[in-house]
Scaffold this motif. Structure first.
Motif: not given
Length: 342
Positions: A207-212
């Protein structure tokens, strides 16, 4: 084979506890074990196997011959259609195994990053973190019988793995505790690789990095950051990592405990049993930051006991037993230590 006498073991255990080994033999290759067994003096004496000393609480000097496992080596053994098979010498630091495998393009161990200890100790303890255990990747272990000196290769299927347990810790029928020493370990890392996610802290990182869809390297980096934020570095503050196992109970037992304290942290396991968060229970009993002599409960993580300076093993045991009694009195659960208490 190198033999040393009257060795101070304080530098060889991550808790930094004082103890003396009457004899210590540095095992740097599999054949060294046989050399010890063939020695007129050392061969007849009891043996104690020492890896990285990260899962050990020393409370006394050791009369047994200490086998200090320092076997090196990391290599790709085989590439199959469905797996990479890698091999590590039992003396290689575990984190180095994880780091090397990810960097070489053999993912699958990244969730176990930064766990202290050696490769040889990983199957003994069936180390685990963030949804993965050693048994999930173990292919086989090379062991030497401490009586006959014979070398055997044991597949994972005979290692009797359990939660922080294995045949190498067991003393009953068929148990190998004190009867063998692990010299090399092989892991089968599955292809195609799939990330092991689902833990709250990893979900926060996504969530913090936006990496899913994180890579193995990104998961490795996240795990390292998470562990460094909440766990003390043994090189700075002596400790043995998580001191108590997370207790596993039946759903009925869990309902009874929730009846006493609805806030208790718990997780449903695949087999239907419930895992309770030992650290939460210790914290709920008010132990965080408390001390007995030089031994204390870590301020950031109640599951970790630390050496504040010149702690002795007896102080660690006194603190641990007081915590056990406190948790049992409130929750009716007897916490079981993870480290070997010697």
């Amino acid at each position: 084979m190198t033999v040393e006498r009257e060795v101070n073991l304080k530098p060889f255990n991550t808790f930094g506890l004082p103890a003396t080994a009457r004899s210590l033999v540095r095992i740097r290759e599999t054949a060294d074990v046989r050399r010890v067994l063939d020695d007129p003096e050392l061969g007849r004496a009891p043996k104690f196997v020492l890896g990285g000393g990260s899962n050990l609480v020393l409370t006394q000097d050791i009369a047994a011959v200490v086998l200090k496992i320092e076997i090196p080596g990391l290599r790709l053994v085989e590439e199959r259609a469905n797996a990479w098979v890698i091999e590590a010498g039992a003396g290689v630091p575990w984190h180095e195994v994880v780091r090397w495998s990810v960097e070489q393009g053999y993912p699958g161990l990244e969730n176990l990053a930064l766990i202290p200890g050696t490769a040889g100790a990983a199957p003994v303890q069936n180390i685990g973190a963030y949804g993965l255990e050693a048994q999930d990747r173990l292919e086989s272990v090379e062991v030497v019988d401490l009586v006959t000196g014979r070398v055997a290769h044991l597949p994972a299927s005979v290692c009797r793995f359990g939660y922080r347990d294995s045949v190498f810790k067991q003393t009953g029928f068929g148990g190998l505790a004190g009867k063998s020493v692990i010299t090399r370990v092989r892991f089968a890392l599955p292809k195609p690789w799939k990330p092991v996610l689902g833990y709250l802290e990893l979900e926060r990182k996504m969530s913090e990095t936006g990496i899913t869809a994180p890579t193995a390297q990104q998961i490795f980096d996240w795990i390292c950051a998470i562990r460094r934020a909440k766990l003390p570095d043994p090189a700075v503050i002596g400790n043995a990592g998580s001191f108590f196992k997370n207790p596993v109970v039946t759903p009925e037992q869990c309902r009874d405990i929730i009846g006493r304290d609805p806030a208790v942290v718990h997780y449903l396991m695949p087999d239907g049993q419930i895992k309770l968060a030992a650290g939460w229970m210790i914290d709920a009993c008010g132990w965080k930051g408390k001390a007995v002599g030089g031994a204390a409960v870590y301020e950031r993580q109640a599951l970790v006991l630390v050496n504040r300076g010149e702690a002795r093993g007896a102080e660690v045991l006194t603190l641990a037993r007081a915590i056990q009694e406190s948790v049992y009195g409130r929750f009716g659960i007897r916490l079981e230590p993870e480290p070997v208490l010697l």
